[in-house]
Design an enzyme around this catalytic site. Structure first.
Site, PDB file in Angstrom:
ATOM      1  N   ALA A   1      18.757 -14.933 -29.012  1.00 26.97           N
ATOM      2  CA  ALA A   1      19.189 -13.768 -29.781  1.00 26.97           C
ATOM      3  C   ALA A   1      18.277 -13.497 -30.971  1.00 26.97           C
ATOM      4  CB  ALA A   1      20.627 -13.963 -30.261  1.00 26.97           C
TER       5      ALA A   1
ATOM      6  N   GLU B   1      15.188 -13.637 -31.236  1.00 32.65           N
ATOM      7  CA  GLU B   1      13.978 -12.925 -30.822  1.00 32.65           C
ATOM      8  C   GLU B   1      14.249 -11.492 -30.361  1.00 32.65           C
ATOM      9  OE1 GLU B   1      13.472 -17.067 -31.125  1.00 32.65           O
ATOM     10  OE2 GLU B   1      14.806 -16.089 -29.687  1.00 32.65           O
TER      11      GLU B   1
ATOM     12  N   ALA C   1      24.208 -13.963 -26.869  1.00 36.93           N
ATOM     13  CA  ALA C   1      25.422 -14.661 -27.287  1.00 36.93           C
ATOM     14  C   ALA C   1      25.057 -15.732 -28.309  1.00 36.93           C
ATOM     15  CB  ALA C   1      26.131 -15.297 -26.088  1.00 36.93           C
ATOM     16  N   VAL C   2      25.693 -15.635 -29.477  1.00 31.19           N
ATOM     17  CA  VAL C   2      25.539 -16.636 -30.522  1.00 31.19           C
ATOM     18  C   VAL C   2      26.914 -17.267 -30.709  1.00 31.19           C
ATOM     19  CG1 VAL C   2      24.795 -17.102 -32.883  1.00 31.19           C
ATOM     20  CG2 VAL C   2      23.769 -15.195 -31.605  1.00 31.19           C
TER      21      VAL C   2
ATOM     22  N   HIS D   1      23.578 -22.914 -38.083  1.00 27.41           N
ATOM     23  CA  HIS D   1      22.687 -22.104 -37.244  1.00 27.41           C
ATOM     24  C   HIS D   1      23.256 -20.723 -36.976  1.00 27.41           C
ATOM     25  CE1 HIS D   1      20.954 -20.889 -33.270  1.00 27.41           C
ATOM     26  NE2 HIS D   1      19.848 -21.230 -33.891  1.00 27.41           N
TER      27      HIS D   1
ATOM     28  N   PHE E   1      24.148  -2.784 -30.095  1.00 27.32           N
ATOM     29  CA  PHE E   1      24.443  -4.190 -30.379  1.00 27.32           C
ATOM     30  C   PHE E   1      25.437  -4.731 -29.360  1.00 27.32           C
ATOM     31  CE2 PHE E   1      26.516  -7.662 -32.728  1.00 27.32           C
ATOM     32  CZ  PHE E   1      25.405  -8.371 -33.154  1.00 27.32           C
TER      33      PHE E   1
END
Length: 158
Positions: free
Chosen positions: A59, A61, A83-84, A91, A116
């Site tokens: 994500a 990048e 997905a984070v 992080h 988004f």
């Protein structure tokens, strides 16, 4: 007295070229989001040949990839999918906020809608819910937003 003119995007005038920028990290969730986005685009009449997928490592990048895609002038909309998932380290905060801010500024800088579609969730369970189970498919939702923006902007450009 004249009438107020109101412009609304719809899902009937969605022809265009769409790019999907994909962060591969958390691929087990991201693949479902990408499938949902493609399905939504195709079901609303976008030809598969008008969809380009660019895969980034993660994500973080995505903003550079989305900016590069938007700057080509080839795409009517760019959909960022990733997905984070929050873990036991900070992080999550280092990735989610900067990615969201950067993607928003790319739209304004290029005039190309950058949508988004990056999940920012607290758990794997929440990610799975948003990738096609209880909470729907956020990739499909992002594709719907992209089509609505393409439709709306085509009316403004007329």
């Amino acid at each position: 007295m004249s009438e107020i003119q109101t412009l609304n995007g719809d899902f009937t005038n969605v022809q265009g070229n769409y790019a999907i920028a994909v962060g591969r990290f958390n691929e087990f969730v991201v693949d479902s989001l990408v499938s949902g986005a493609i399905d939504a685009l195709v079901r609303h009449g976008v030809d598969r040949g008008d969809i380009t997928i660019a895969k980034a490592p993660g994500a973080y990048e995505l903003p550079l990839v989305c900016q590069s895609l938007a700057n080509t002038g080839k795409f009517d909309a760019v959909i960022a999918i990733g997905a984070v998932i929050r873990g036991g380290t900070p992080h999550f905060e280092y990735v989610s906020g900067p990615v969201a801010a950067a993607l928003g500024s790319i739209s304004l800088d290029t005039g190309v809608p950058v949508i988004f579609g990056v999940l920012t969730v607290d758990s794997i369970e929440q990610a799975i819910e948003r990738a096609g189970t209880k909470a729907g498919n956020k990739g499909a939702d992002a594709a719907m937003t992209a089509m609505e923006m393409v439709s709306l902007l085509s009316q403004i450009d007329d």
